[in-house]
Write a protein that holds these residues in place. Structure first.
Motif, mmCIF file in Angstrom:
data_model
loop_
_atom_site.group_PDB
_atom_site.id
_atom_site.type_symbol
_atom_site.label_atom_id
_atom_site.label_comp_id
_atom_site.label_asym_id
_atom_site.label_seq_id
_atom_site.Cartn_x
_atom_site.Cartn_y
_atom_site.Cartn_z
ATOM 1 N N ASP A 20 -6.664 11.161 6.159
ATOM 2 C CA ASP A 20 -6.068 9.876 5.749
ATOM 3 C C ASP A 20 -4.981 9.628 5.050
ATOM 4 O O ASP A 20 -4.251 8.898 5.361
ATOM 5 C CB ASP A 20 -7.371 8.928 4.945
ATOM 6 C CG ASP A 20 -8.555 8.617 5.766
ATOM 7 O OD1 ASP A 20 -8.256 8.332 7.021
ATOM 8 O OD2 ASP A 20 -9.313 8.425 5.193
ATOM 9 N N LYS A 21 -4.676 10.636 4.178
ATOM 10 C CA LYS A 21 -3.372 10.620 3.391
ATOM 11 C C LYS A 21 -1.985 11.275 4.282
ATOM 12 O O LYS A 21 -1.242 11.358 3.781
ATOM 13 C CB LYS A 21 -3.494 11.419 2.110
ATOM 14 C CG LYS A 21 -3.141 10.688 1.048
ATOM 15 C CD LYS A 21 -3.647 11.452 -0.256
ATOM 16 C CE LYS A 21 -2.722 11.170 -1.502
ATOM 17 N NZ LYS A 21 -3.296 11.903 -2.575
ATOM 18 N N THR B 38 4.903 12.334 0.879
ATOM 19 C CA THR B 38 4.212 12.347 -0.511
ATOM 20 C C THR B 38 3.433 14.096 -0.349
ATOM 21 O O THR B 38 4.281 14.832 -0.833
ATOM 22 C CB THR B 38 3.099 11.275 -0.438
ATOM 23 O OG1 THR B 38 2.346 11.415 0.940
ATOM 24 C CG2 THR B 38 3.564 10.029 -0.425
ATOM 25 N N THR B 39 2.429 14.027 -0.213
ATOM 26 C CA THR B 39 1.622 15.279 -0.584
ATOM 27 C C THR B 39 1.902 16.201 0.671
ATOM 28 O O THR B 39 1.724 15.880 2.011
ATOM 29 C CB THR B 39 0.219 15.245 -0.776
ATOM 30 O OG1 THR B 39 -0.026 14.405 -1.880
ATOM 31 C CG2 THR B 39 -0.435 16.681 -0.999
ATOM 32 N N LYS C 51 -15.702 15.211 3.803
ATOM 33 C CA LYS C 51 -15.008 14.213 2.861
ATOM 34 C C LYS C 51 -13.836 14.748 2.601
ATOM 35 O O LYS C 51 -12.840 13.924 2.666
ATOM 36 C CB LYS C 51 -16.015 14.140 1.820
ATOM 37 C CG LYS C 51 -15.257 12.956 0.955
ATOM 38 C CD LYS C 51 -16.302 12.680 -0.313
ATOM 39 C CE LYS C 51 -15.501 11.564 -0.881
ATOM 40 N NZ LYS C 51 -16.190 10.920 -2.304
ATOM 41 N N SER D 174 0.786 -1.074 -0.068
ATOM 42 C CA SER D 174 -0.026 -0.145 -0.180
ATOM 43 C C SER D 174 1.090 1.365 0.080
ATOM 44 O O SER D 174 2.053 1.045 0.209
ATOM 45 C CB SER D 174 -0.872 -0.110 1.354
ATOM 46 O OG SER D 174 -0.038 0.204 2.641
ATOM 47 N N PRO D 175 0.305 2.458 -0.205
ATOM 48 C CA PRO D 175 1.147 3.582 -0.289
ATOM 49 C C PRO D 175 1.828 3.699 1.095
ATOM 50 O O PRO D 175 3.134 4.331 0.944
ATOM 51 C CB PRO D 175 0.179 4.694 -0.347
ATOM 52 C CG PRO D 175 -0.955 4.179 -1.473
ATOM 53 C CD PRO D 175 -1.292 2.582 -0.674
ATOM 54 N N PHE E 75 -8.452 18.865 -3.835
ATOM 55 C CA PHE E 75 -9.344 17.841 -4.164
ATOM 56 C C PHE E 75 -10.248 17.982 -5.329
ATOM 57 O O PHE E 75 -10.571 18.895 -5.547
ATOM 58 C CB PHE E 75 -10.085 17.918 -2.769
ATOM 59 C CG PHE E 75 -11.010 16.818 -2.615
ATOM 60 C CD1 PHE E 75 -10.418 15.989 -1.842
ATOM 61 C CD2 PHE E 75 -12.194 16.574 -3.102
ATOM 62 C CE1 PHE E 75 -11.286 14.677 -1.675
ATOM 63 C CE2 PHE E 75 -13.133 15.479 -2.934
ATOM 64 C CZ PHE E 75 -12.474 14.557 -2.311
ATOM 65 N N GLY F 168 -11.281 14.442 5.560
ATOM 66 C CA GLY F 168 -11.142 13.422 5.923
ATOM 67 C C GLY F 168 -10.174 12.622 4.712
ATOM 68 O O GLY F 168 -9.182 11.849 5.151
ATOM 69 N N TYR F 169 -10.146 13.087 3.778
ATOM 70 C CA TYR F 169 -9.253 12.400 2.702
ATOM 71 C C TYR F 169 -7.971 12.919 2.922
ATOM 72 O O TYR F 169 -6.817 12.483 2.964
ATOM 73 C CB TYR F 169 -9.745 13.270 1.484
ATOM 74 C CG TYR F 169 -8.610 12.972 0.365
ATOM 75 C CD1 TYR F 169 -8.613 11.727 -0.468
ATOM 76 C CD2 TYR F 169 -7.701 13.803 -0.103
ATOM 77 C CE1 TYR F 169 -7.814 11.663 -1.710
ATOM 78 C CE2 TYR F 169 -6.804 13.664 -1.084
ATOM 79 C CZ TYR F 169 -7.023 12.562 -2.029
ATOM 80 O OH TYR F 169 -6.002 12.345 -2.782
#
Lengths: 461, 461
Positions: B419-420, B371-372, B412, B13-14, B404, B415-416
């Protein structure tokens, strides 16, 4: 007997690896720059995951793993007890394999999404850079093992994803210094065209034929359309569409009139307009990257449902005409694995072709020193011990440096540095050990100078 | 039916990839820091290249590729026409395969050297980080596809190569922040021991037995030696050697007396002394890395001819006792492919085990933002278009950033980002579009502030 490797596979030497990594790093970094996250999947997938996904020809090109142990013995005894099987031996044994090497990164990715759907936050922006295998007949530029560099966004319908992927393409080729033309089409426009010429059912035949326009010319395209049963009227109606010319805006304006009766066609136009408008607004990386509406672009039509993207080299320094990147939107990638209705859009760079293009244009940057920056000549045990301490300081400072391991002849040591394209050589004999100075030779211009350690550090950074 | 992958293989996974890349990058960078150059070889080698190189058990564990097309049909018809073959089906079909997946990186490297000997400048310092495949029974920590990270120097007898490889080991684990013990032995010392106890011919039995000391204890080792036909006298003579203790210097001093009649044994001592002395002189990376003479260390003795190296975790935070890195010198790697007398020395890191060790000790560094770095919330079409321009500036400055893609609910989108593990979120609504300010939320402490673009750039760098 000279050892060798399987047909269609390659060894990569250090100098090739440096160039390959330059391409991979550029692509990887830009994927990350836009928020894509890396995953990896196993080289082997279950045979059942792959079979039936690439057509009959594709199935034949999949490398299957020979069953082992008990399983293989069982296959043997089944063959003995059932004579009919021997005639079908090939299919029978292939069908009995458990594992096979992945054929592309898309099907394994679809399998990944379905398998891990509960762990994934959508939209899922993933990239993947791994080899794939195809038992194709090897030929120039076509290998049995090659890398794919894919990025996809899953679970978002927004056209901003298409915009972003086109921006990435622009950035990649801008950084690689290759002039390209990004061709853009939309499956919905193709559907609209089939609709308005009254041949809705023949959309595949139509697009397969006009996709060949570049290669076989208009006359042969029309012949093919006729042979597929299109009416003369439909073919005549198609001519102005195929021949559409001018700027993107002019083409789109004409197309709007032609497709005025097709709802799906008009939707396709709106999508393309939106993508082009946003990109024009935020600017593609360089003027060297043209975005061009191309109605003849189809690329595996059954697959794509919206945008279709293809990149070709438009650089006068290159003779390459084949595609070096492609992609598009698909509305049901994961349905085959039981998760329908998940939309995605993605692109894939052809790293091997890009390598060949850069090689042909002689436009790799100077990558010497990408490996070792400085080599210390080995004059013997004491000198070597002295050098090791200096080397430690350089390496601790992040500088790639080495000491020739043997007190070999000067010629051999300098030849080694030359072959390895090491830009600087340090010479430390008894004299330098006393003073603490370092004699440095610039291998490009042959100049030699005495410097302190601090000056050396500065020179190498 | 839920899709799955073959036994013993893994998806990454990432978040796993970020950690894996951290390990691979550390190893790769340090290999390059010391002047090693990367190569890659094909995943598939010719079956004949691999068979017979890993013993009978190894041959069985090699994944072979199923023959295709005409070749497979021919195998079928041979089976029909020769009934005897059906009994031998398994061996027969395996023997007919053309390609097989590589089992390690060493044999393909030996093949590479012989095949490309005229293009290579020696000494050749190469590293290679690629997956290998073994049809082993999968179990905890043992996979059917896993990466090896090898570095070898070919064509130099200098002990400075051993020194350098040990330095690399020290640097790698120092950077990864793992306390390790580097165990060192020498095949010549093992030969010397067999010689002085009068059991020269039994060197393999002796070393295989004492290699197990850690696992089975002294008593069982002695039983095994007796069962292999060693005389009681020889076993008695061996006891003080096995039990040798103290510092490295003390052990070496004792050993010099014991091996005083063995020329090869004394040579081994001199080699070890030289290696330890040079390393002590130039300093290993940290005090956390101990270098320890271990006479029970053998590691595939038939292979090594000089130094033998093995690394074990000695960190109190870890329960791992297995080897996480190993290597040694071999004098005839390429002889099997027709190029005899080429000496080499190399090491190999077990990336999967190192991953498990770091995971257990919870000592991966903070890799969020690897990453981001920043996500822009999408408030709608106009805001998104505005954000894209700011994003371009950030990305041109090398900052990983994303928008996004959909104007979804705030919850949402946040939350994204959560999670990231994206550290910053930018909010740009109509207010910010007017003033040009950017509202930034720090996702770790929840603090929100208004900044200019220049301040944002500064904040993210």
């Amino acid at each position: 007997m000279k050892p060798s490797i399987p047909k269609g596979t390659r060894d990569f030497s250090p100098s090739e690896m440096v160039k390959r990594n330059y391409i991979f790093d550029t692509i990887r970094n830009l994927y990350q720059r836009y928020g894509y996250q890396q995953i990896e999947t196993p080289s082997m997938e279950l045979t059942e995951t792959l079979l039936g996904k690439y057509g009959e020809e594709g199935d034949r090109l999949i490398f299957k793993i020979l069953p082992r142990g008990e399983k293989l013995i069982k296959i043997g005894s089944e063959l003995i007890s059932n004579k009919d099987l021997t005639r079908e031996f090939s299919n029978f044994v292939s069908g009995k394999t458990d594992e096979a090497l992945r054929y592309d990164l898309t099907v394994p990715f679809a399998r990944y999404i379905v398998q891990h759907q509960n762990e994934i936050t959508f939209p899922f922006k993933r990239f993947q850079v791994q080899p794939v295998w195809r038992a194709d007949r090897p030929q120039k530029g076509r290998y049995r093992e090659f890398y794919q560099c894919d990025a996809d966004v899953i679970g978002s319908d927004s056209l901003l994803n298409e915009v972003e992927l086109i921006q990435i393409i622009g950035d990649v080729f801008s950084q690689l210094n290759v002039k390209v033309s990004i061709k853009l089409n939309n499956r919905k426009i193709l559907s609209g065209i089939a609709e308005v010429i009254g041949e809705k059912d023949k959309i595949i035949d139509i697009t397969v034929a006009i996709d060949k326009l570049d290669k076989i010319g208009l006359e042969k395209v029309n012949e093919e359309l006729k042979s597929k049963g299109l009416t003369d009227k439909a073919i005549a109606q198609l001519q102005p569409i195929i021949n559409l010319s001018g700027t993107n805006s002019e083409k789109l304006a004409d197309l709007k009139v032609i497709l005025s009766d097709s709802e799906v066609g008009l939707k396709g136009i709106i999508e393309i307009e939106e993508i082009i408008s946003v990109i024009t607004d935020c600017g593609l990386s360089t003027a060297d990257c043209r975005l061009e509406l191309d109605l003849t672009l189809a690329r595996g039509l059954n697959y794509y449902t919206g945008a279709i993207i293809e990149v070709k080299v438009s650089d006068p320094r290159s003779s390459f005409t084949s595609s070096i990147c492609g992609g598009g939107r698909y509305d049901d990638l994961t349905g085959i694995f039981g998760l329908p209705g998940v939309s995605g859009v993605g692109i894939s760079f052809g790293a091997d072709r890009i390598y060949d293009v850069l090689e042909e244009m002689n436009s790799f940057p100077d990558l010497s020193g990408a490996t070792t920056k400085i080599m210390f000549v080995n004059f013997g045990k004491d000198e070597a011990a002295f050098c090791l301490k200096l080397l430690k300081r350089l390496r601790d400072d992040g500088i790639n440096a080495e000491l020739f391991p043997d007190a070999a002849k000067m010629k051999k040591q300098m030849g080694y540095a030359d072959d390895k394209k090491i830009p600087f050589v340090a010479l430390i004999g008894s004299e330098e050990m006393k003073t603490g100075d370092i004699t440095v030779k610039n291998m490009q211009n042959g100049e030699q100078s005495k410097v302190t350690m601090d000056e050396l550090l500065h020179m190498l950074k």
